[in-house]
Design a protein around this motif. Structure first.
Motif, PDB file in Angstrom:
ATOM      1  N   LEU A  16       8.789   0.974  -4.424  1.00  0.00           N
ATOM      2  CA  LEU A  16       7.910   2.135  -4.318  1.00  0.00           C
ATOM      3  C   LEU A  16       8.304   3.104  -5.408  1.00  0.00           C
ATOM      4  O   LEU A  16       9.500   3.383  -5.599  1.00  0.00           O
ATOM      5  CB  LEU A  16       8.073   2.822  -2.958  1.00  0.00           C
ATOM      6  CG  LEU A  16       7.383   2.142  -1.780  1.00  0.00           C
ATOM      7  CD1 LEU A  16       8.196   0.967  -1.311  1.00  0.00           C
ATOM      8  CD2 LEU A  16       7.185   3.123  -0.654  1.00  0.00           C
ATOM      9  N   VAL A  25       3.101   0.885  -5.054  1.00  0.00           N
ATOM     10  CA  VAL A  25       3.966  -0.205  -4.610  1.00  0.00           C
ATOM     11  C   VAL A  25       3.871  -1.355  -5.609  1.00  0.00           C
ATOM     12  O   VAL A  25       2.765  -1.794  -5.947  1.00  0.00           O
ATOM     13  CB  VAL A  25       3.556  -0.718  -3.214  1.00  0.00           C
ATOM     14  CG1 VAL A  25       4.483  -1.840  -2.759  1.00  0.00           C
ATOM     15  CG2 VAL A  25       3.550   0.421  -2.194  1.00  0.00           C
ATOM     16  N   THR A  35      -1.209   3.689  -3.053  1.00  0.00           N
ATOM     17  CA  THR A  35      -1.324   4.141  -1.660  1.00  0.00           C
ATOM     18  C   THR A  35      -2.245   5.338  -1.457  1.00  0.00           C
ATOM     19  O   THR A  35      -2.686   5.592  -0.350  1.00  0.00           O
ATOM     20  CB  THR A  35       0.061   4.544  -1.112  1.00  0.00           C
ATOM     21  OG1 THR A  35       0.532   5.664  -1.869  1.00  0.00           O
ATOM     22  CG2 THR A  35       1.047   3.392  -1.202  1.00  0.00           C
ATOM     23  N   LEU A  66       6.193   3.318   4.196  1.00  0.00           N
ATOM     24  CA  LEU A  66       4.892   3.953   3.967  1.00  0.00           C
ATOM     25  C   LEU A  66       4.477   4.802   5.164  1.00  0.00           C
ATOM     26  O   LEU A  66       3.878   5.861   4.995  1.00  0.00           O
ATOM     27  CB  LEU A  66       3.830   2.887   3.674  1.00  0.00           C
ATOM     28  CG  LEU A  66       3.981   2.187   2.320  1.00  0.00           C
ATOM     29  CD1 LEU A  66       2.949   1.088   2.171  1.00  0.00           C
ATOM     30  CD2 LEU A  66       3.895   3.182   1.173  1.00  0.00           C
TER      31      LEU A  66
END
Length: 71
Positions: A16, A25, A35, A66
């Motif tokens: 990440l 990611v 994301t 996440l």
């Protein structure tokens, strides 16, 4: 004890990182997910870790990270 490898889970290592102000990611050199989480919305500690890159082993660890970031 020995770490049990869960059936059907490949231990892909994900990274990440902060890309253009957004949490992204990667799996190896390939971006697998953008994301949509703005890095500025995260606590400073998380932002600093993202600058260095945060590694997650496997899909479950990635999902947990996440979730922490509010995805």
């Amino acid at each position: 004890g020995a770490a049990a490898v869960e059936m059907g889970e490949s231990a892909t290592e994900f990274l990440l990182t902060d890309r253009n102000g957004e949490v992204c990611v990667y799996a190896g050199e390939t971006m697998v997910s953008s994301t949509g989480i703005p890095v500025q919305s995260l606590p400073r500690k998380d932002r600093e870790e993202l600058e260095k890159g945060i590694y997650a082993r496997g899909e479950r660890e990635l999902a947990a990270l996440l979730e922490d970031f509010g995805a």
